[in-house]
Scaffold this active site. Structure first.
Site, mmCIF file in Angstrom:
data_model
loop_
_atom_site.group_PDB
_atom_site.id
_atom_site.type_symbol
_atom_site.label_atom_id
_atom_site.label_comp_id
_atom_site.label_asym_id
_atom_site.label_seq_id
_atom_site.Cartn_x
_atom_site.Cartn_y
_atom_site.Cartn_z
ATOM 1 N N ASP A 263 0.837 -1.198 0.000
ATOM 2 C CA ASP A 263 0.000 0.000 0.000
ATOM 3 C C ASP A 263 0.874 1.251 0.000
ATOM 4 O OD1 ASP A 263 -2.665 1.270 0.280
ATOM 5 O OD2 ASP A 263 -1.903 1.930 2.232
ATOM 6 N N GLU A 268 6.642 6.804 -3.982
ATOM 7 C CA GLU A 268 5.216 7.076 -4.147
ATOM 8 C C GLU A 268 4.872 8.558 -4.251
ATOM 9 O OE1 GLU A 268 2.880 7.243 -0.052
ATOM 10 O OE2 GLU A 268 3.869 5.313 -0.282
#
Length: 337
Positions: A263, A268
């Site tokens: 996740d 990111e």
């Protein structure tokens, strides 16, 4: 300081941030200003007449940024998250800026998402969903395994790791845990605290719930992967840099890692929380990861529940108010540096 005249500049905001913070700000009366952009050296100049900045996981709050924040009169950096690896706490102390965070916002939200990833990868729910929508009702390729009786390794037994442990226990699994401090309540509940080498060697599923620091950076790497069972499942809902991306790709290619659920991702900040559906992604590593049939990627979604967002807004605004009133907070970080 009067809260009605106190301005908070929010960075890396999404529509839901504005919805929840405006809703709960009715109790506080702060002047809120929202920016979609990330806080970094280029965007500090967006701050006008604010004394507080509110930041998220991918905002850049290093010493250079903090010096510029101080020049603009910022007195408080309020993190609306638990992790603070992106903030230079020594610099904040140097420039007299207080830092606070939300240490625990519905740990169950993240723990439940971690288990959802385990179940999805194991029973291939995402593949089955797409097959049936195309009127393909065959079961070939969807074979999973019983979680019952398997060994789960939990790295990090703070609020989230502890919540995840309780979920895992419900499936009838053996639980190994590693943390610098053993949790007596978890031990009484049947969790066995072991060293990392034992956890790596004996676990069928390894879930990461530790903070990112100099001790945990790339805790999953070529060496640690070599100690694990073949076909191991690894879940990461904590911080991307806990996993060496190049090493995990190699382990997926050679079959050492049978399942990977992430996740979070090392790079990111260039991808997550944005709609890039019409763009050519330049990050070859994430493209390679998503090409594997046994990899599940979600975009920092684990925290995303109504309960968690409510607590984030309430605690963040409450932290700010108490700091403005001169109260000492257990959530204050700059003093910990």
């Amino acid at each position: 300081m009067n809260s009605a005249t106190t301005k908070i500049a929010f960075f890396s905001t999404q529509p839901y941030d504005k919805t929840f913070f405006e809703k709960y700000n009715t109790e506080f009366g702060f002047d809120l200003e929202f920016f979609e952009t990330q806080l970094n050296l280029r965007t500090v100049n967006l701050i006008q007449n604010a004394t507080i900045v509110c930041v998220f996981v991918n905002d850049v709050v290093n010493s250079e940024v903090i010096e510029l924040l101080a020049d603009r009169g910022i007195k408080i950096i309020a993190l609306r998250c638990a992790g603070f690896n992106n903030v230079d706490l020594e610099a904040a102390k140097k420039f007299g800026i207080q830092v606070c965070r939300v240490p625990a916002y519905s740990p169950e939200a993240v723990a439940e998402h971690a288990m959802a990833m385990v179940l999805t990868l194991n029973r291939k729910i995402h593949k089955a969903y797409n097959r049936v929508r195309e009127q393909n009702f065959a079961l070939n390729g969807l074979l999973g395994f019983d979680l019952y009786g398997k060994t789960f390794g939990i790295i990090g037994t703070g609020n989230i790791g502890k919540a995840f442990s309780k979920i895992v226990k419900g499936f009838g699994c053996k639980i190994l845990a590693f943390d610098i401090v053993k949790d007596p309540e978890m031990e009484a509940d049947g969790v066995e605290f072991v060293d990392l080498q034992t956890l790596f060697k004996e676990s069928n599923v390894i879930s990461l719930h530790c903070p990112l620091n100099e001790h945990t950076y790339h805790i999953i790497n070529k060496d640690s992967l070599s100690q694990m069972k073949d076909n191991v499942m690894i879940i990461n809902t904590s911080r991307g840099a806990l996993i060496d991306t190049a090493d995990i790709i190699e382990a997926l290619k050679n079959g050492k890692v049978g399942y990977l659920g992430i996740d979070v991702y090392e790079q990111e900040e260039k991808l997550f929380f944005r709609d890039l559906s019409e763009n050519i992604i330049q990050d070859d590593a994430i493209q390679r990861l998503m090409s594997f049939p046994n990899v599940l990627v979600t975009a920092h979604q684990a925290f995303f529940t109504n309960e968690a967002l409510t607590q984030i807004a309430e605690v963040t605004l409450g932290n700010i108010q108490e700091l403005l009133m001169g109260k000492k907070l257990k959530n204050t970080l700059a003093q910990m540096a």
